[in-house]
Design a protein around this motif. Structure first.
Motif, short mmCIF file in Angstrom:
data_model
loop_
_atom_site.label_atom_id
_atom_site.label_comp_id
_atom_site.label_asym_id
_atom_site.label_seq_id
_atom_site.Cartn_x
_atom_site.Cartn_y
_atom_site.Cartn_z
N ALA A 132 -1.87 -6.69 2.86
CA ALA A 132 -2.80 -5.97 1.92
C ALA A 132 -3.55 -6.88 0.98
O ALA A 132 -3.13 -8.01 0.54
CB ALA A 132 -1.67 -5.24 0.76
N ASP A 133 -4.83 -6.38 0.61
CA ASP A 133 -5.86 -6.92 0.13
C ASP A 133 -5.50 -6.48 -1.21
O ASP A 133 -5.04 -5.39 -1.69
CB ASP A 133 -7.08 -6.49 0.47
N PRO A 134 -6.04 -7.21 -2.40
CA PRO A 134 -5.83 -6.58 -3.80
C PRO A 134 -6.50 -5.38 -3.79
O PRO A 134 -7.46 -4.88 -3.46
CB PRO A 134 -6.65 -7.60 -4.60
N GLY A 135 -5.69 -4.42 -4.72
CA GLY A 135 -6.10 -3.15 -4.98
C GLY A 135 -6.00 -2.20 -3.56
O GLY A 135 -6.11 -0.86 -3.76
N TRP A 167 4.82 -2.18 -4.77
CA TRP A 167 3.70 -1.19 -4.91
C TRP A 167 4.11 -0.06 -6.00
O TRP A 167 5.29 0.20 -6.22
CB TRP A 167 3.43 -0.38 -3.69
N ASP A 168 3.17 0.41 -6.51
CA ASP A 168 3.29 1.29 -7.62
C ASP A 168 3.11 2.85 -7.05
O ASP A 168 2.23 2.96 -6.15
CB ASP A 168 2.29 1.51 -8.86
N LEU A 169 4.20 3.62 -7.21
CA LEU A 169 4.04 5.06 -6.69
C LEU A 169 3.15 5.84 -7.45
O LEU A 169 3.38 6.19 -8.51
CB LEU A 169 5.33 5.61 -6.42
N VAL A 170 1.93 6.13 -6.91
CA VAL A 170 0.93 7.01 -7.82
C VAL A 170 0.92 8.47 -7.56
O VAL A 170 0.79 9.03 -8.64
CB VAL A 170 -0.41 6.40 -7.04
N LEU A 196 -1.15 -1.42 -4.53
CA LEU A 196 -0.35 -2.45 -4.51
C LEU A 196 -0.53 -2.93 -6.25
O LEU A 196 -1.39 -3.02 -6.91
CB LEU A 196 -1.19 -3.50 -3.66
N ARG A 197 0.80 -3.26 -6.51
CA ARG A 197 1.00 -3.77 -8.08
C ARG A 197 0.04 -5.12 -8.08
O ARG A 197 0.05 -6.02 -7.41
CB ARG A 197 2.26 -3.92 -8.23
#
Length: 198
Positions: A132-135, A167-170, A196-197
């Motif tokens: 995963a890339d940032p964001g 990861w943050d669950l959105v 991704l946090r």
């Protein structure tokens, strides 16, 4: 030969029927994901892409789309049926590092994660996190756990969050059940969206 290879050979693909029945709502979710980002969108990975039902939709939205599946016949069919701008790879989503795919900004999993046992789910989560890339974001569709879990798979919300611990669950939203016969129409499918946090 794996179970999915057998099912493809026998023409028993209920997941494709469901995918076609819910194509419009899935397309709307992918459009919303793309609209939430600046251009260029970056790279997207379709986890467990099968015969490429959704990978071209990622390309249509503007992603550099890659599909991965461990069934060679499904990947070959996806390659034959998809247009330009889409790449397919035979590989294991529970061992993404070995596929040497590079990094991604968006991950799509429609029904793949739910069929795994706990260690395989955590392995997919670790692999996605490593690529995963940032964001980056993850959009995952999974059926809920039921007493028929052996037959239809399914996971609880806690299973999903455990696998994507970094990861943050959105958001969690109910998914359509159109196109699902019994017993799948009793599994309370849900869309999970993670970012991704950090």
């Amino acid at each position: 030969m794996t179970n999915y290879e057998r099912l493809y050979r026998l023409g028993i693909t209920p997941w494709e029927r469901y995918g076609r029945a819910t194509a419009e709502s899935t397309r709307a979710r992918l459009d919303r994901e793309a609209a939430d980002r600046g251009r260029p969108l970056g790279r997207a990975l379709d986890l467990g892409c099968g015969r490429g039902l959704l990978t071209p939709e990622l390309a249509r939205c503007g992603w550099e789309a890659v599909g991965i599946d461990y069934v060679p016949g499904a990947v070959e069919a996806a390659r034959r049926n998809s247009g330009a701008g889409v790449t397919y790879v035979v590989g294991d989503v529970t061992d993404l590092n070995s596929a040497e795919l590079g990094t991604f900004d968006f991950f799509l999993d429609v029904g793949c994660f739910q069929g795994f046992d706990g260690e395989q789910r955590r392995a997919e989560g670790r692999g996605v996190t490593a690529l995963a890339d940032p964001g980056a974001t993850v959009l995952l569709l999974a059926f809920g756990a039921t007493r028929l879990r052996r037959m239809v798979g399914g996971v609880a919300r806690g299973d999903v969050q455990e696998a994507f611990a970094a990861w943050d669950l959105v958001a969690v939203e109910p998914a359509e059940t159109d196109g699902l016969g019994w017993p799948m129409n009793r599994t309370a499918p849900a869309w999970y969206r993670f970012r991704l946090r950090g």
